[in-house]
Scaffold this motif. Structure first.
Motif, short mmCIF file in Angstrom:
data_model
loop_
_atom_site.label_atom_id
_atom_site.label_comp_id
_atom_site.label_asym_id
_atom_site.label_seq_id
_atom_site.Cartn_x
_atom_site.Cartn_y
_atom_site.Cartn_z
N ALA A 15 0.83 -1.21 0.00
CA ALA A 15 0.00 0.00 0.00
C ALA A 15 0.86 1.26 0.00
O ALA A 15 0.59 2.21 -0.74
CB ALA A 15 -0.92 -0.01 1.22
N LEU A 19 1.37 4.24 -2.93
CA LEU A 19 1.28 5.68 -2.68
C LEU A 19 2.54 6.39 -3.16
O LEU A 19 2.46 7.44 -3.82
CB LEU A 19 1.10 5.93 -1.17
CG LEU A 19 1.16 7.39 -0.73
CD1 LEU A 19 -0.01 8.19 -1.30
CD2 LEU A 19 1.19 7.49 0.80
N ASP A 35 -1.17 13.16 2.34
CA ASP A 35 -1.80 11.92 1.87
C ASP A 35 -1.42 10.74 2.75
O ASP A 35 -2.27 9.90 3.08
CB ASP A 35 -1.40 11.65 0.42
CG ASP A 35 -2.05 12.60 -0.56
OD1 ASP A 35 -2.95 13.37 -0.14
OD2 ASP A 35 -1.67 12.58 -1.75
N ALA A 36 -0.14 10.66 3.13
CA ALA A 36 0.32 9.56 3.98
C ALA A 36 -0.34 9.63 5.35
O ALA A 36 -0.70 8.60 5.93
CB ALA A 36 1.85 9.61 4.11
N GLU A 38 -3.27 10.98 6.04
CA GLU A 38 -4.69 10.65 5.90
C GLU A 38 -4.91 9.14 5.86
O GLU A 38 -5.93 8.62 6.35
CB GLU A 38 -5.24 11.29 4.62
CG GLU A 38 -6.74 11.12 4.43
CD GLU A 38 -7.27 11.84 3.21
OE1 GLU A 38 -8.40 11.53 2.79
OE2 GLU A 38 -6.56 12.72 2.69
N LEU A 39 -3.94 8.42 5.31
CA LEU A 39 -4.03 6.96 5.23
C LEU A 39 -3.55 6.28 6.51
O LEU A 39 -3.57 5.05 6.60
CB LEU A 39 -3.23 6.46 4.03
CG LEU A 39 -3.80 6.85 2.66
CD1 LEU A 39 -2.79 6.58 1.55
CD2 LEU A 39 -5.10 6.09 2.40
N TYR A 41 -0.40 6.45 7.82
CA TYR A 41 0.97 5.97 7.78
C TYR A 41 1.91 6.79 8.67
O TYR A 41 2.87 6.25 9.23
CB TYR A 41 1.51 5.99 6.34
CG TYR A 41 0.73 5.14 5.38
CD1 TYR A 41 0.05 3.99 5.81
CD2 TYR A 41 0.64 5.47 4.03
CE1 TYR A 41 -0.68 3.21 4.93
CE2 TYR A 41 -0.08 4.69 3.13
CZ TYR A 41 -0.74 3.56 3.59
OH TYR A 41 -1.46 2.80 2.71
N ASP A 106 -1.92 12.49 13.04
CA ASP A 106 -2.65 12.80 11.81
C ASP A 106 -1.88 13.77 10.90
O ASP A 106 -2.39 14.19 9.86
CB ASP A 106 -4.05 13.33 12.10
CG ASP A 106 -4.05 14.70 12.79
OD1 ASP A 106 -3.04 15.42 12.75
OD2 ASP A 106 -5.11 15.05 13.37
#
Length: 378
Positions: A15, A19, A35-36, A38-39, A41, A106
């Motif tokens: 995953a 990304l 983006d990371a 939000e996922l 990570y 976050d």
């Protein structure tokens, strides 16, 4: 620990790799960081109770490695969630955890880490940044300098390593303080670096920086325990950074050696090209095994065992990365120095893994003294 990854780890690798490939060679990591995060990570190592993924350094190092292998490593992952997030999660007060961990998890807030000083280098026992109590108010007053602090301009605060006086012995011992970016007396100056990286390096000056009593992280008497709770993850994450970079360079070299044809033969068919690339792959895989061992020991709570393994992992990964990048550039020849292939910038960047956060020579000192029991030369 085992030498094979769990299915969850394999799925996470896939995953994160996907990304990274979508972003490619990012010049501005802001969008990738968002983006990371939000996922899930960025905060995968932080406690679930504070919005994290509930994993450990094993998972976080995996994320950084895969982003690096895709050509878009996030340097601040080493600092914000790995060092600062880990220290606060382990030793912070309830208020500090509530204030910082959800935002670090976050990705909406970042924290930098300041330990290196102009005259102390890797010797944490010679740190001169000192903290003293204001007897009237109970506040802390910090004075000192730090150098090569990453991302201070984008961080909301910096976790500063200072020293306080032990009331019983009079000796100075390390302590950690959260210093918000705009605190009076806390100034920064960018260091002009040849290194081409999105994250900038800074020199910090603390001129009687006044902090409330609750700026101290953890127990004033814990000293080195708290410090190395952050330094071991730093070494493990630097190893991940290096392995990812080395894999990225190697992948480009392998693709080129497979496709580049001279006299009707791909150059990768020649052992003079193929064998050094195979050796680079072996070295990177061996470094990854030591990194995984270090992360597993740390996540299991074995700080002493993790210290040795983390230093070894950082050393092995740094050496493997430099060799992989060098061989990749050599494989491409003149193309290896063009902007199109993006390898030339790694020549300088790969040296970071040898130099920071601790030099290869200091790691060899650690292993010779602590592991082999040889006498010190200093």
């Amino acid at each position: 620990m085992t030498a094979t990854e769990t299915q969850d780890h394999k799925a996470l690798r896939e995953a994160v790799s996907a990304l990274g490939k979508r972003h490619g060679r990012e010049t501005d990591p802001t969008r990738l960081w968002s983006d990371a995060a939000e996922l899930g990570y960025i905060g995968v190592n932080l406690p679930e109770a504070y919005g994290g993924g509930g994993g450990g350094i094993s998972e976080l190092s995996l994320v950084l490695e895969e982003l690096g292998a895709a050509g878009c490593p996030l340097l601040m992952m080493i600092v914000s969630p790995a060092i600062c997030g880990t220290v606060i999660a382990r030793f912070g007060t309830d208020a500090q955890k509530q204030q910082w961990l959800p935002a670090l998890a976050d990705g909406t807030r970042l924290m930098a880490f300041g330990i290196t000083e102009p005259d102390a280098g890797s010797n944490s026992h010679r740190i001169t940044t000192t903290a003293r109590r204001d007897q009237d108010t109970g506040d802390w007053l910090l004075t000192g300098r730090k150098v090569f602090v990453s991302g201070v301009d984008i961080a909301d605060a910096t976790l500063i390593v200072g020293r306080t006086e032990d009331a019983r012995t009079g000796r100075l011992k390390p302590c950690l303080f959260i210093v918000p970016r705009d605190t009076p007396g806390f100034t920064r100056r960018p260091i002009d670096m040849e290194l081409n990286a999105a994250e900038k390096q800074f020199e910090l000056v603390l001129d009687d920086v006044r902090l409330p009593a609750d700026a101290l992280v953890g127990d004033e008497d814990a000293g080195l325990l708290q410090l190395f709770a952050g330094l071991n993850p730093e070494r493990i994450m630097t190893a991940a950074f290096a392995i990812g970079m080395g894999r990225h360079a190697l992948a480009k070299a392998v693709e080129y050696a497979r496709d580049r044809t001279v006299w009707n033969t791909p150059i990768g068919a020649h052992q003079a090209i193929a064998h050094p690339l195979a050796q680079a792959h072996i070295d990177l895989e061996l470094a990854r095994l030591m990194m995984q061992k270090a992360a597993a020991l740390y996540d299991a709570g074995d700080d002493m065992g993790a210290g040795e393994a983390a230093n070894m992992a950082k050393y092995a990964a740094g050496e493997a990365c430099v060799k992989a990048v060098d061989q990749a550039v050599h494989t491409l020849g003149g193309n290896g120095l063009t902007r199109e292939y993006g390898l030339a910038r790694l020549i300088t960047a790969s040296r970071v893994a040898r130099i920071a956060p601790v030099s290869r020579e200091m790691i060899l000192n650690f292993v010779s003294h602590q592991t082999l029991g040889l006498p010190k030369s200093y």
